[in-house]
Each structure stands twice: as C-alpha cells, then as structure tokens.
Design an enzyme around this catalytic site. Sequence first.
Site, PDB file in Angstrom:
ATOM      1  N   CYS B  50       2.391  56.242-102.502  1.00 14.79           N
ATOM      2  CA  CYS B  50       3.905  56.257-102.243  1.00 14.79           C
ATOM      3  C   CYS B  50       4.247  57.594-103.845  1.00 14.79           C
ATOM      4  O   CYS B  50       3.615  57.348-104.431  1.00 14.79           O
ATOM      5  CB  CYS B  50       4.093  54.377-103.193  1.00 14.79           C
ATOM      6  SG  CYS B  50       6.262  54.379-104.205  1.00 14.79           S
ATOM      7  N   CYS B  53       5.556  54.817-107.244  1.00  8.32           N
ATOM      8  CA  CYS B  53       4.776  54.628-108.019  1.00  8.32           C
ATOM      9  C   CYS B  53       3.791  55.250-109.309  1.00  8.32           C
ATOM     10  O   CYS B  53       3.296  56.433-109.310  1.00  8.32           O
ATOM     11  CB  CYS B  53       3.518  54.217-107.077  1.00  8.32           C
ATOM     12  SG  CYS B  53       3.243  52.285-106.153  1.00  8.32           S
ATOM     13  N   HIS B 113       5.287  47.923-106.785  1.00 11.23           N
ATOM     14  CA  HIS B 113       5.539  48.184-105.348  1.00 11.23           C
ATOM     15  C   HIS B 113       6.636  47.468-104.493  1.00 11.23           C
ATOM     16  O   HIS B 113       7.810  47.352-104.230  1.00 11.23           O
ATOM     17  CB  HIS B 113       4.644  49.061-104.955  1.00 11.23           C
ATOM     18  CG  HIS B 113       4.880  50.182-103.357  1.00 11.23           C
ATOM     19  ND1 HIS B 113       5.442  51.010-103.475  1.00 11.23           N
ATOM     20  CD2 HIS B 113       4.521  49.641-102.099  1.00 11.23           C
ATOM     21  CE1 HIS B 113       5.471  51.526-101.666  1.00 11.23           C
ATOM     22  NE2 HIS B 113       4.770  50.634-101.220  1.00 11.23           N
ATOM     23  N   ASN B 153      20.026  51.946-101.459  1.00 10.64           N
ATOM     24  CA  ASN B 153      19.582  51.792-100.671  1.00 10.64           C
ATOM     25  C   ASN B 153      18.555  51.562 -99.955  1.00 10.64           C
ATOM     26  O   ASN B 153      17.468  51.406-100.653  1.00 10.64           O
ATOM     27  CB  ASN B 153      19.936  53.331 -99.588  1.00 10.64           C
ATOM     28  CG  ASN B 153      20.939  54.415 -99.518  1.00 10.64           C
ATOM     29  OD1 ASN B 153      21.480  53.613 -99.041  1.00 10.64           O
ATOM     30  ND2 ASN B 153      20.741  55.324 -99.440  1.00 10.64           N
ATOM     31  N   SER B 161      14.478  56.357 -97.994  1.00 13.05           N
ATOM     32  CA  SER B 161      13.356  57.111 -97.260  1.00 13.05           C
ATOM     33  C   SER B 161      12.365  56.361 -97.908  1.00 13.05           C
ATOM     34  O   SER B 161      11.298  57.175 -98.062  1.00 13.05           O
ATOM     35  CB  SER B 161      13.230  58.491 -97.683  1.00 13.05           C
ATOM     36  OG  SER B 161      13.469  58.545 -98.518  1.00 13.05           O
ATOM     37  N   HIS B 164       9.230  51.708-101.765  1.00 13.11           N
ATOM     38  CA  HIS B 164       9.449  51.555-103.967  1.00 13.11           C
ATOM     39  C   HIS B 164      10.473  51.377-104.142  1.00 13.11           C
ATOM     40  O   HIS B 164      11.583  52.277-103.787  1.00 13.11           O
ATOM     41  CB  HIS B 164       9.040  52.668-103.904  1.00 13.11           C
ATOM     42  CG  HIS B 164       8.198  51.943-105.462  1.00 13.11           C
ATOM     43  ND1 HIS B 164       6.759  51.836-105.958  1.00 13.11           N
ATOM     44  CD2 HIS B 164       8.668  51.727-106.732  1.00 13.11           C
ATOM     45  CE1 HIS B 164       6.519  51.227-107.893  1.00 13.11           C
ATOM     46  NE2 HIS B 164       8.355  51.683-107.644  1.00 13.11           N
ATOM     47  N   HIS B 166      14.574  51.345-105.279  1.00 10.94           N
ATOM     48  CA  HIS B 166      14.907  52.521-106.336  1.00 10.94           C
ATOM     49  C   HIS B 166      15.808  52.307-105.825  1.00 10.94           C
ATOM     50  O   HIS B 166      16.751  51.858-105.341  1.00 10.94           O
ATOM     51  CB  HIS B 166      13.391  54.090-106.191  1.00 10.94           C
ATOM     52  CG  HIS B 166      14.102  54.122-104.508  1.00 10.94           C
ATOM     53  ND1 HIS B 166      13.113  53.735-103.589  1.00 10.94           N
ATOM     54  CD2 HIS B 166      14.681  55.484-104.621  1.00 10.94           C
ATOM     55  CE1 HIS B 166      14.164  54.315-102.474  1.00 10.94           C
ATOM     56  NE2 HIS B 166      14.597  55.402-103.154  1.00 10.94           N
ATOM     57  N   GLN B 168      19.498  55.478-106.531  1.00 13.06           N
ATOM     58  CA  GLN B 168      20.109  56.817-107.129  1.00 13.06           C
ATOM     59  C   GLN B 168      21.176  56.825-107.868  1.00 13.06           C
ATOM     60  O   GLN B 168      21.991  56.076-107.843  1.00 13.06           O
ATOM     61  CB  GLN B 168      19.818  57.513-105.652  1.00 13.06           C
ATOM     62  CG  GLN B 168      19.197  57.453-104.609  1.00 13.06           C
ATOM     63  CD  GLN B 168      18.691  58.252-103.139  1.00 13.06           C
ATOM     64  OE1 GLN B 168      19.221  59.111-103.837  1.00 13.06           O
ATOM     65  NE2 GLN B 168      18.889  57.732-102.582  1.00 13.06           N
TER      66      GLN B 168
HETATM   67  O1  LIG Z   1      17.867  60.746-100.904  1.00 13.73           O
HETATM   68  P1  LIG Z   1      16.984  59.693 -99.626  1.00 13.73           P
HETATM   69  O2  LIG Z   1      16.709  58.229 -99.948  1.00 13.73           O
HETATM   70  O3  LIG Z   1      15.729  60.456 -98.867  1.00 13.73           O
HETATM   71  O4  LIG Z   1      17.931  59.606 -98.449  1.00 13.73           O
HETATM   72  C1  LIG Z   1      18.272  58.425 -97.907  1.00 13.73           C
HETATM   73  O5  LIG Z   1      20.253  58.452 -98.790  1.00 13.73           O
HETATM   74  C2  LIG Z   1      21.309  59.156 -98.915  1.00 13.73           C
HETATM   75  C3  LIG Z   1      21.891  58.837 -99.658  1.00 13.73           C
HETATM   76  O6  LIG Z   1      22.457  58.243 -99.165  1.00 13.73           O
HETATM   77  C4  LIG Z   1      21.508  59.506 -97.112  1.00 13.73           C
HETATM   78  O7  LIG Z   1      22.387  60.799 -97.665  1.00 13.73           O
HETATM   79  C5  LIG Z   1      19.917  60.209 -96.782  1.00 13.73           C
HETATM   80  O8  LIG Z   1      20.698  59.661 -95.131  1.00 13.73           O
HETATM   81  C6  LIG Z   1      19.274  58.742 -96.812  1.00 13.73           C
HETATM   82  O9  LIG Z   1      18.657  58.963 -96.254  1.00 13.73           O
END
Ligand SMILES: O=P(O)(O)O[C@H]1O[C@H](CO)[C@@H](O)[C@H](O)[C@H]1O
Lengths: 348, 348
Positions: B50, B53, B113, B153, B161, B164, B166, B168
């Site tokens: 990961c 981690c 994780h 997300n 993606s 783990h 998290h 943003q």
């Molecule tokens: O940034 P990550 O986790 O790689 O990506 C994820 O979040 C982003 C922000 O919402 C999006 O643009 C991506 O399509 C999604 O897969």
Amino acid sequence: MFDFTEQPHRRHNPLLDEWVLVSPHRAKRPWQGAQEKAATAAPPAYDPTCYLCPGNTRTSGIVNPKYDHQYVFDNDFAALLPEGETGTYEEGGLLRADAETGHCRVICFSPRHDLTLPELPIAEIRKVVDTWTEEFRTLGADPNINYVQIFENKGQAMGASNPHPHGQIWSERTVPDLPAKESRTQKAYFEKHGRTLLSDYLAIEEKSKTRFVVENDTWVALVPFWAVWPFETLVLPRRAVQDLTQLNDQERDGLADILQQLTIKYDNLFETSFPYSAGFHQRPTDGGEYPEWHLHMHFLPPLLRSATVKKFMVGYELMANAQRDITAEQAAERLRALPAVHYKAAAQ
Amino acid sequence: MFDFTEQPHRRHNPLLDEWVLVSPHRAKRPWQGAQEKAATAAPPAYDPTCYLCPGNTRTSGIVNPKYDHQYVFDNDFAALLPEGETGTYEEGGLLRADAETGHCRVICFSPRHDLTLPELPIAEIRKVVDTWTEEFRTLGADPNINYVQIFENKGQAMGASNPHPHGQIWSERTVPDLPAKESRTQKAYFEKHGRTLLSDYLAIEEKSKTRFVVENDTWVALVPFWAVWPFETLVLPRRAVQDLTQLNDQERDGLADILQQLTIKYDNLFETSFPYSAGFHQRPTDGGEYPEWHLHMHFLPPLLRSATVKKFMVGYELMANAQRDITAEQAAERLRALPAVHYKAAAQ
Ligand SMILES: O=P(O)(O)O[C@H]1O[C@H](CO)[C@@H](O)[C@H](O)[C@H]1O
Ligand SMILES: O=P(O)(O)O[C@H]1O[C@H](CO)[C@@H](O)[C@H](O)[C@H]1O
C-alpha cells in the site's frame, strides 16, 4: 503565455456556462482502485433470458413481438407516468415539489442480442435514426409533452440494466435542467450574433480540425474544447436545425454514417465494446419558436486508460468542479489515428 | 393535491437552484446490469504493497513516516500544481481557458490500513476533524488560494484509487462551479431574510424530523428534501458558522460524534463498508466577508438496493436532470431504523 498542453488550467463550456479543470499529465498516477469487468465471451445472437429479445416474455408478462428491425414500447418500470394529479407542494419557502408527468419508452435497436450500433449494417442504423425521428415527432406533438430526451446507456459501466442493444426516450411536461440551461445560453448567443452558438463553434474548429474525430458532408464529430469525460464527443449537423424532424434525407444518412464512423473508432480504442451514455439535445416541444437551437448529440464515455479502468466522477467532481486528466486535443488525436474498420471485422 | 410518496414529481434544490426527478416506485425494476464487487476478506492492518501505509515507499520514491495518527502530504500525482504561468487563452469568443494553480493534499485518517471512519475510536475521528481544520486554516491563509475543497472518496465504487482510509484536500486560486453556485444562492437568501438558508431549512426539518437520520447537541445529519443519491445526507452544524476554524471545542466533538453515528448507520444498511463521496462546503478563502455561508458536509453514497447494486447517474441524469428511485423520506426512515452499533462490533 501558459501552455495548455502541459499545465493545469480551467476551460469554459459555453453551452452550460460551466468550467472543467484540466490536468494534462495526471493519467500517469498509480491505480489500485476498481477495474471494470472486461467483456468476456461474445453474447449469443438470441438470449432466451433477455427481456428485450424478440418473442420473449418481459417481467410484466407482456410478450415481445417477433420484430425484424426496431421495437419501441413503454418501459414496464417507468420513472415517469402519463397520468397523475397535478400540483405543487410548498413548505417554508425552501421545500418545493411539483408533480410531473411523461412517458418512458424503450427502443431496441435490433432483434439481434449481440449487435451494438457500430456492428449494425448502415441501413439498420438509418432505420434507428428514422425511429428516433418519428418518436420525437409523435411524442412532441402531445400538448402535455414539452421536452423529449432520447438517449442510450451502453455497457454495464454506464448502468445499462440489460445488455441487449437499446436506447431510451423519456419525455415530459417540464424542460429538464440541462436542456433548459442550453436553451438559455444558445438564446443569449443567438440574440447577440444572429447565428447559432454551435455554428460559430463549428466554424472555429473547422479551421484547424485539431479536435475533429470524424466528418462527412453533413455532420462532424469532435472532442469539444470543454470536454469533461476522457473521450467525450459532440456530434453536430453542419446545418443548424432545431430537431431531428428538420433533417433532410441526406442528413439522416449522414447521421447514420457519422454514428457508425464514431462508434467504430470508440470500439477500436481499447478493442472492447466501448461503454458510453449518449443523447440528443433538441428544441423544447412546447410549440415555441427556437431559432437559437442547434440539434446535437453528446457522447459521454467513461473509459480512461484501458477497457477496464475508467474515470470516476466523484469527490472533487461532485463537490466542486468537473475535472479531466488528458486534454481534449490528446483525446481527439488518439481517436483520429485509429482504423476506420471495426476491430472484430478486421480480425476475420 | 398530489401525493409525493406515490407519484413521480420534481423537487427543487435551493442550494444549487436545480431540480431532481423523483420516481417513488422505480426501485422494483429488474436488474440485469453491473454488480459491484462485494467486500471480500477483511483487509490486513498493515499492507506492505500500500502506498499509504506507514513506513512504505510511494511510487514517487518518497518514504512515508511511521506515523501514529494522521499523515498529510502533497499528492505525488496532483491535478493542481502550485507554480505555473498565469494567463487566459481565448479564440473566437467561444474557446476560453484560464491557467489554474493550487495544491492537492492527501490525508491518511489512520496508520491502520483496515479501519475506515466508522470503525475508528471517537478520539481518532476528533483528531481527523482537527487535522481538516488546520489544513483549511493554513491553505486558506495563502493569498493565492481562494477556495479549499476537503473530500473523501470511500470505496472502489466511488473511485478510491487506494483502499487505505484517506481523504483529499484540493485548494486553488478560483472558486469552483458548485461552491460558487452555493455562494450565490446563500447570498441571495441571506440578503432577503437576514438568516442563513441552511438555518431556516434546519428549522423546517426540526419540526417533523421526518428526514432526520441522527443528531446531537451541535449537529444534525438528515436526508435533504432534494437529495439526489439514494441515501444522500446533509450534515449541518446547528449554529451557522462559515468554516471549520469557527467551530468551538464542543462543536468539533459534535462533528466527530455525528460522523461516527452516520457512518455506522451507513455501514449497517447493507452490512458492508459503505462507499461514498463526502465533502465539506465552506466559505471562499479570498479574504471576503461571507455572513451568508453556512458550513455543511454532503455525503453522496451510490448504493441503491444492496451491497452490490448501485444507482447509476447516466443517460437521463447526464443529459437532462438528476433522478432518484426512492423518496428522501423512505431513505431517512430506513437509515433511522438501523442499529447505532456497528455490525462488525455487534457480531463480536
Ligand atoms: O485522486 P485519486 O484518489 O487517485 O482519484 C479519485 O479522486 C479524484 C478526485 O475526486 C478523481 O478525479 C478521480 O477520478 C478518482 O479516481
Ligand atoms: O432504465 P434503466 O436502463 O433500467 O436504468 C438506467 O438508465 C436510467 C436512465 O438514465 C438511470 O436512471 C438508471 O440509473 C440506469 O441504471
């Protein structure tokens, strides 16, 4: 001056008056997320368990006719119903609901369970165009129907609830949000310039053809400057007409041809049955005059990197702003470079 | 008067000035479409492959510290970059692009994780709240940053993606489309009524609590009247504050508590780690006064019928209008009825 092939930037969508954040080099990031199922074995030409194949019984108990070309019927599980009370619910100035009526129709493109648009003979695609046109004409003539939305969800990744090649037509009393917005932007443009927004846009694109994908005498398919989905395209008639019924015979043939050319490119991109949502935007059918309206089609395909890795419209996109990871120019160039013959036909 | 528990109707979203088509009984339709992968074996507490981690090396070559609580860093594959030329590209009045700058940060919620928000101890959730608050304060203080978008997300279905736990934080020079819209609607309301739109909305909902899911002394989580996603919720502080830094100590505890209560309900709904995109909407950080802004959080979860069948926002939704298949009231009632203890803890 900044270089938009390299540097993050925002582009404006004049049809929706919205922005998209473009991040040219982000597609390189590692992916430990979801993978779509790759298409497995070829589907059969007829599937006895399919609700849409000719002669089969649907869950509603209705038996499909043994149709030879297209078959159109009212959705058994319609989101809109033709009958119902009218009225508005209102509470405290902030809660507001309006009753809504309409029709949800399903259109099977072919009796064949296994043939999507790019694989149909061109004469059959032309028949699909004619069917869409007649549905628009008939539904739009109903005084209770003020807008007709023709669309297709293709592939599991785009929520098709059944793999048999089919589209849908939802028509209703109220003009929905997005076509209402496009009405406003096109009207403002037309009042100022006396030409449709999309005619002028096409004239700009025609100069360099950087974002063109395929074209013929009557139609163009291009990746719009403001595309959101990785391989999004806009399909435009060269002549500004307001709806499908105004297309002449040659333009209907041209539409069948451009759809075939474009969807073959799409399937060839990742050598897979390419998922997308596609749909027409046309004038409202409330009897008004809409000289500003320029009929067009949007193709919104989710795949980004391969047949199994798609772009997710999530977090930032749902909370803040549309966002894309490659430029419109890169996408158009890749699509243009692909063969014009379907990969399955080429393999035979 | 029409009955909105039975009949298709449209509801108005006053925060975005948009509509959603509601089709109360459509969830019964047959589904031969995509199924999400159900969560398989429990993930390990530490995964050597990961990127998030503690102690692991990321693809960029950077080694994560052996962190004990939260870990925040600049995304190695950022959609926004802090440096870059400025400028605007313009062609023919219809093509327009503006250079954009900003930061993309990643916040690991825990070194573990395998522990998502609903499974973290409340003291750790409170630490996540504090981390978000400090990030908002620091990023917002940068004169080049005029808006800070905090989001998560969660789950493969929502494009995470990496599994783990998290979130943003994307911050940038320009206020993105959706918060800009919410700014306009909240401002218009505040100028007319002298109170925030969401204070008045909460007062209406408080009367019947029909759409409440969970509450505490300082916060409420409810299914908004205009919800689009099947189990969408709006998380609101009872006191109108404009951003996280204005919350007092009790309100920060309250936020940690409401997040725990809500996400436990979510996991219990289909006894699965419930996917969603969630995010805060807060005032712009351009130094202006924003008395109309009422801090809130949106939770947008895709699941509709089970751990494996989600709602697709496709065709009609992408071309015409948002649409949902159960009412907001049905969704709130189902969530309210669920146990307050996480199903995994209950099984022990
Ligand atoms: O940034 P990550 O986790 O790689 O990506 C994820 O979040 C982003 C922000 O919402 C999006 O643009 C991506 O399509 C999604 O897969
Ligand atoms: O009507 P279908 O194919 O069952 O359903 C599909 O298309 C509809 C219209 O875009 C969407 O509301 C559904 O989420 C999608 O799964």
